[in-house]
Write a protein that holds these residues in place. Structure first.
Motif, PDB file in Angstrom:
ATOM      1  N   GLY A 342       0.809  -1.215   0.000  1.00  0.00           N
ATOM      2  CA  GLY A 342       0.000   0.000   0.000  1.00  0.00           C
ATOM      3  C   GLY A 342       0.841   1.263   0.000  1.00  0.00           C
ATOM      4  N   LEU A 343       2.025   1.181   0.617  1.00  0.00           N
ATOM      5  CA  LEU A 343       2.940   2.326   0.656  1.00  0.00           C
ATOM      6  C   LEU A 343       3.242   2.849  -0.747  1.00  0.00           C
ATOM      7  N   ARG A 434       1.242   1.848   6.942  1.00  0.00           N
ATOM      8  CA  ARG A 434       0.113   2.029   7.862  1.00  0.00           C
ATOM      9  C   ARG A 434      -0.193   3.523   8.037  1.00  0.00           C
ATOM     10  N   GLU A 435       0.853   4.327   8.211  1.00  0.00           N
ATOM     11  CA  GLU A 435       0.630   5.760   8.446  1.00  0.00           C
ATOM     12  C   GLU A 435       0.075   6.453   7.203  1.00  0.00           C
ATOM     13  N   MET A 436       0.513   6.030   6.015  1.00  0.00           N
ATOM     14  CA  MET A 436      -0.045   6.595   4.779  1.00  0.00           C
ATOM     15  C   MET A 436      -1.523   6.238   4.646  1.00  0.00           C
ATOM     16  N   ALA A 437      -1.885   5.021   5.068  1.00  0.00           N
ATOM     17  CA  ALA A 437      -3.293   4.604   5.026  1.00  0.00           C
ATOM     18  C   ALA A 437      -4.129   5.453   5.984  1.00  0.00           C
ATOM     19  N   THR A 444     -11.196   4.465   8.040  1.00  0.00           N
ATOM     20  CA  THR A 444     -10.985   3.024   8.183  1.00  0.00           C
ATOM     21  C   THR A 444      -9.519   2.640   8.312  1.00  0.00           C
ATOM     22  N   GLN A 445      -8.611   3.523   7.862  1.00  0.00           N
ATOM     23  CA  GLN A 445      -7.169   3.209   7.784  1.00  0.00           C
ATOM     24  C   GLN A 445      -6.896   1.940   6.975  1.00  0.00           C
ATOM     25  N   CYS A 446      -7.823   1.605   6.084  1.00  0.00           N
ATOM     26  CA  CYS A 446      -7.664   0.384   5.297  1.00  0.00           C
ATOM     27  C   CYS A 446      -6.641   0.624   4.185  1.00  0.00           C
ATOM     28  N   PRO A 447      -6.082  -0.442   3.614  1.00  0.00           N
ATOM     29  CA  PRO A 447      -5.127  -0.276   2.518  1.00  0.00           C
ATOM     30  C   PRO A 447      -5.823   0.259   1.265  1.00  0.00           C
ATOM     31  N   PRO A 448      -5.044   0.750   0.287  1.00  0.00           N
ATOM     32  CA  PRO A 448      -5.644   1.321  -0.927  1.00  0.00           C
ATOM     33  C   PRO A 448      -6.302   0.281  -1.825  1.00  0.00           C
ATOM     34  N   ILE A 449      -5.943  -0.981  -1.642  1.00  0.00           N
ATOM     35  CA  ILE A 449      -6.624  -2.094  -2.310  1.00  0.00           C
ATOM     36  C   ILE A 449      -7.005  -3.083  -1.216  1.00  0.00           C
TER      37      ILE A 449
END
Length: 458
Positions: A342-343, A434-437, A444-449
């Motif tokens: 995700g980063l 995690r911080e970028m999410a 939600t702090q969920c990943p981009p996918i």
């Protein structure tokens, strides 16, 4: 604590991986195959030739800058204190050293102390697939609430301390085959505090993984007569390839073999197989270079993410408590999971192509309808075996190697002072993902996918 290798350790010859033309399954199950098979995706990414993602390598400097800023914020100037990536740190969430508390309550025999930590860490890692965005755990000891990986760490620790995984009532602080055999979905639901209001992704999958682990513990060669994960310590130290130097030296491929062969019974049978041999976390990928005469194995990319996460995590207690050095640890790769992957999306290096993004959004909406969950943040969603996910994971492995080079160059760290890959994963990429999410999707702090988890892959 610095994790620099003492200078007295001799150079050790490592066994060669199986020849893929002779033993393709053996090759794809080896640790060396992960980096080799992911390398073509890095080369394609550099040329913006991926099937499912647009690539902007000019933005890689932004990824590096962000990761370096996090490492500096948390560890400058003493980068040698960065621990390697592993489960150990998750148990100390909130600044409380729960492992030290456990060790203080145990007998002084270092081997038995190490066995017990191996017991705990193995079960905790196997439970550490993505929990989803709705689940949380309230500590029975402190009343504090934890989520995600740290929540699963505290939940598994408190279950371990209560004897949930032990068949020996006089020794609750262990994991053994008989104790695991007694686990049910209801026991796990209670232990993880799962309710309709507090759902966790893949509860049944996690429970099945642990009950299958009880079958794996019947391999007495690796896990001893009482079927404990921690007994692998005795197997490893007495292995013919292990050496007694100034410190015990164990070959990383020997530990890898214990985990790949010893834990083979736990993986779902639906995974990729070649010649009847299940490969675990390895998947076909359409963008792998092939020719009309290519063999079936040549389309497959292995990741073995959970086994690698396990390997990183189990090496820690053996290194700290037994001073074991693992020769060949550099064969391990960055973990291809949604925080690291995700980063690179959230920092603009990767962008899902339009058609794939559209399909992923449709999948997300369909899943939301079926599960009855409403969400304010919509992201593309795919199953773990989808070509999109396999390509994303493969390029992530290559990008993490590249990121390590760039991070060390930016920090001016060279030679013995340079960060290792496990240190960069711990202090930079995983935390950075995690911080970028959290910045990009604050609700939600969920990943981009999103990945439709069954509780056994991520």
């Amino acid at each position: 604590m610095s994790f620099a290798i003492p200078p007295t350790i001799p150079k050790v010859a490592l066994p060669k991986a199986p020849d893929p033309h002779v033993d393709p399954a053996g090759y794809l199950r080896s640790i060396g195959a992960v980096r080799e098979r992911c390398k073509p995706m890095l080369e394609k990414a550099r040329k913006n030739q991926l099937h499912h993602f647009n690539v902007d390598m000019d933005n890689f400097k932004n990824t590096t800058k962000f990761v370096v800023s996090i490492i500096k914020r948390d560890f400058a100037p003493d980068y040698g204190t960065i621990p390697p990536h592993g489960r150990w740190q998750h148990f100390n969430v909130g600044g409380r050293d729960r492992i030290a508390e456990l060790l203080a309550s145990w007998p002084s025999d270092p081997s038995e102390r190490c066995r017990r930590l191996l017991d705990l860490f193995l079960v905790s890692v196997l439970l550490d697939a993505g929990a989803g965005t709705s689940w949380s755990y309230k500590s029975t000891e402190s009343g504090k609430i934890y989520r995600r990986s740290e929540g699963l760490a505290i939940a598994s620790l408190e279950m371990f301390k209560s004897g949930a995984f032990s068949s020996n009532s006089s020794q609750p602080h262990q994991v053994d085959g008989e104790g695991l055999r007694n686990l049910t979905v209801d026991v796990m639901r209670k232990g993880l505090q799962v309710t309709e209001e507090n759902p966790i992704a893949g509860l049944e999958g996690r429970t099945e993984l642990l009950t299958k682990l009880s079958e794996a513990m019947m391999n007495h060669t690796y896990f001893g007569a009482d079927g404990r994960p921690g007994n692998m310590l005795d197997f490893l130290i007495s292995h013919p390839t292990s050496q007694a130097s100034s410190v015990p030296i164990i070959l990383l491929p020997t530990l890898w073999g214990v985990l790949m062969d010893g834990l083979a019974p736990i993986w779902p049978s639906s995974r990729t197989a070649i010649d009847g041999t299940a490969l675990g976390d390895a998947w076909p990928l359409s963008s792998m270079p092939t020719s009309p005469t290519s063999a079936p194995w040549e389309t497959i990319v292995p990741f073995h993410k959970l086994t690698q996460w396990l390997c990183y995590s189990l090496m820690q207690p053996m290194t700290k408590l037994m001073s074991i050095h693992f020769a060949g640890a550099e064969l391990m790769t960055g973990l291809p999971e949604y925080r690291n992957g995700g980063l690179f999306i959230d920092t603009g290096v990767l962008e899902l192509k339009t058609e794939d993004a559209k399909n992923g959004i449709e999948n997300f909406k369909l899943n939301s309808e079926q599960s009855g969950k409403k969400t304010v943040e919509v992201v593309p969603m795919f199953k773990p075996d989808d070509d999109v996910i396999v390509e994303w994971r493969a390029v992530t492995v290559g990008f993490l190697d590249l990121l390590l080079e760039e991070v060390n160059a930016t920090l001016g760290l060279q030679g013995s002072e340079a960060l290792s890959l496990p240190q960069m994963l711990e202090a930079g990429s995983w935390k950075g993902g995690r911080e970028m999410a959290e910045i990009s999707r604050p609700n939600t702090q969920c990943p981009p996918i999103a990945i439709l988890s069954d509780g056994t892959v991520f």
